[in-house]
Motif scaffolding. Structure first.
Motif, PDB file in Angstrom:
ATOM      1  N   VAL A  31      10.699  -0.209   7.169  1.00  0.00           N
ATOM      2  CA  VAL A  31      11.399  -0.205   6.081  1.00  0.00           C
ATOM      3  C   VAL A  31      10.433   0.416   5.038  1.00  0.00           C
ATOM      4  O   VAL A  31      10.868   1.299   4.051  1.00  0.00           O
ATOM      5  CB  VAL A  31      11.803  -1.949   5.577  1.00  0.00           C
ATOM      6  CG1 VAL A  31      11.411  -1.449   3.974  1.00  0.00           C
ATOM      7  CG2 VAL A  31      12.498  -2.310   5.933  1.00  0.00           C
ATOM      8  N   LEU A  32       8.800   0.359   5.504  1.00  0.00           N
ATOM      9  CA  LEU A  32       7.419   0.857   5.012  1.00  0.00           C
ATOM     10  C   LEU A  32       7.735   2.581   5.289  1.00  0.00           C
ATOM     11  O   LEU A  32       7.486   3.523   4.656  1.00  0.00           O
ATOM     12  CB  LEU A  32       6.568   1.135   4.973  1.00  0.00           C
ATOM     13  CG  LEU A  32       6.492  -1.212   4.447  1.00  0.00           C
ATOM     14  CD1 LEU A  32       5.204  -1.763   5.503  1.00  0.00           C
ATOM     15  CD2 LEU A  32       6.122  -0.656   3.237  1.00  0.00           C
ATOM     16  N   ARG A  33       8.634   2.855   6.671  1.00  0.00           N
ATOM     17  CA  ARG A  33       8.309   4.431   6.842  1.00  0.00           C
ATOM     18  C   ARG A  33       9.970   4.937   6.063  1.00  0.00           C
ATOM     19  O   ARG A  33       9.634   6.097   5.507  1.00  0.00           O
ATOM     20  CB  ARG A  33       8.645   4.278   7.973  1.00  0.00           C
ATOM     21  CG  ARG A  33       9.128   5.965   8.762  1.00  0.00           C
ATOM     22  CD  ARG A  33       9.431   6.351  10.221  1.00  0.00           C
ATOM     23  NE  ARG A  33       7.470   5.229  10.616  1.00  0.00           N
ATOM     24  CZ  ARG A  33       7.059   5.866  12.177  1.00  0.00           C
ATOM     25  NH1 ARG A  33       8.279   6.055  13.177  1.00  0.00           N
ATOM     26  NH2 ARG A  33       6.711   5.081  13.178  1.00  0.00           N
ATOM     27  N   PHE A  34      10.399   4.154   6.031  1.00  0.00           N
ATOM     28  CA  PHE A  34      11.645   5.290   5.187  1.00  0.00           C
ATOM     29  C   PHE A  34      11.917   4.852   3.720  1.00  0.00           C
ATOM     30  O   PHE A  34      12.350   5.291   2.488  1.00  0.00           O
ATOM     31  CB  PHE A  34      12.664   4.771   5.810  1.00  0.00           C
ATOM     32  CG  PHE A  34      13.152   5.337   6.935  1.00  0.00           C
ATOM     33  CD1 PHE A  34      12.986   7.106   6.787  1.00  0.00           C
ATOM     34  CD2 PHE A  34      12.794   4.542   7.816  1.00  0.00           C
ATOM     35  CE1 PHE A  34      12.772   7.310   8.719  1.00  0.00           C
ATOM     36  CE2 PHE A  34      13.320   5.761   9.362  1.00  0.00           C
ATOM     37  CZ  PHE A  34      13.070   6.343   9.614  1.00  0.00           C
ATOM     38  N   ASN A  35      10.520   3.547   2.622  1.00  0.00           N
ATOM     39  CA  ASN A  35      10.951   3.513   1.159  1.00  0.00           C
ATOM     40  C   ASN A  35      10.604   4.273   0.237  1.00  0.00           C
ATOM     41  O   ASN A  35      11.479   4.386   0.169  1.00  0.00           O
ATOM     42  CB  ASN A  35      10.037   1.610   1.371  1.00  0.00           C
ATOM     43  CG  ASN A  35       8.981   2.295   1.756  1.00  0.00           C
ATOM     44  OD1 ASN A  35       8.350   3.368   2.002  1.00  0.00           O
ATOM     45  ND2 ASN A  35       8.349   1.475   0.468  1.00  0.00           N
ATOM     46  N   LEU A  36       9.669   5.379   0.944  1.00  0.00           N
ATOM     47  CA  LEU A  36       9.481   6.528  -0.057  1.00  0.00           C
ATOM     48  C   LEU A  36      10.624   7.623  -0.023  1.00  0.00           C
ATOM     49  O   LEU A  36      11.055   8.173  -1.327  1.00  0.00           O
ATOM     50  CB  LEU A  36       8.375   6.668   0.219  1.00  0.00           C
ATOM     51  CG  LEU A  36       7.845   7.022  -0.758  1.00  0.00           C
ATOM     52  CD1 LEU A  36       7.529   6.932  -1.915  1.00  0.00           C
ATOM     53  CD2 LEU A  36       5.832   8.212  -0.453  1.00  0.00           C
TER      54      LEU A  36
END
Length: 166
Positions: A31-36
């Motif tokens: 989630v943190l890898r793709f959120n941006l």
């Protein structure tokens, strides 16, 4: 491969709970890898970033991740999976909060510099996750016959995290 694991532990309920936590860590990581990437169009508009600047920001994560994975694995072996994972989670949280706290109105290059540095910090903090999970938690905590199933749960966590991100 039976000689590679001289003291095969029993797969107890506590060990499977640890696997469960590592699956949740995999979900959070992706989630943190793709959120941006999901937020990129709005971020580009709000901060006035060009395509090239956005590419630098998004690429910073991958470069730092790739460069920090091997040293992160060594760190996990040196200090142990529990302490390493705790440090990773704290670093992810701090870097993510700081990305969200970048103020509007900064000069574009200042925003780009901060975003690149913070995304690189996120990538470096996330890099040891899978070496530590597999090498420290799965290999050391489960008997060899359970490694593949635990690994498949990790992979499922990755897929769920990517789906939740966007």
């Amino acid at each position: 491969m039976s000689g590679a694991h001289p003291e095969a532990p029993r797969a107890t309920a506590v060990r499977w709970r640890v696997v469960g936590w590592t699956v949740l860590a995999s979900v959070a990581a992706f989630v943190l890898r793709f959120n941006l990437s999901v937020a990129a169009p709005a971020m580009k508009r709000d901060l006035g970033l060009s395509e090239a600047q956005l590419g630098l920001v998004l690429g910073a994560f991958a470069w730092a991740y790739g460069l920090a994975q091997l040293p992160g694995g060594f760190l996990g072996e040196r200090v142990g999976p529990r302490r390493t994972m705790t440090g990773l989670f704290v670093a992810w949280g701090v870097a993510t909060a700081l990305v969200a706290a970048i103020p509007h109105g900064l000069p574009v290059m200042a925003s780009v510099g901060l975003l690149v540095a913070l995304r690189a910090a996120q990538g470096a903090a996330q890099a040891p996750l899978f070496p530590v999970v597999y090498g420290g938690s799965v290999y050391a905590g489960l008997p060899p016959q359970d490694w593949a199933f635990a690994g498949s749960l990790q992979t499922a966590g990755v897929t769920v995290g990517a789906a939740l991100a966007g």
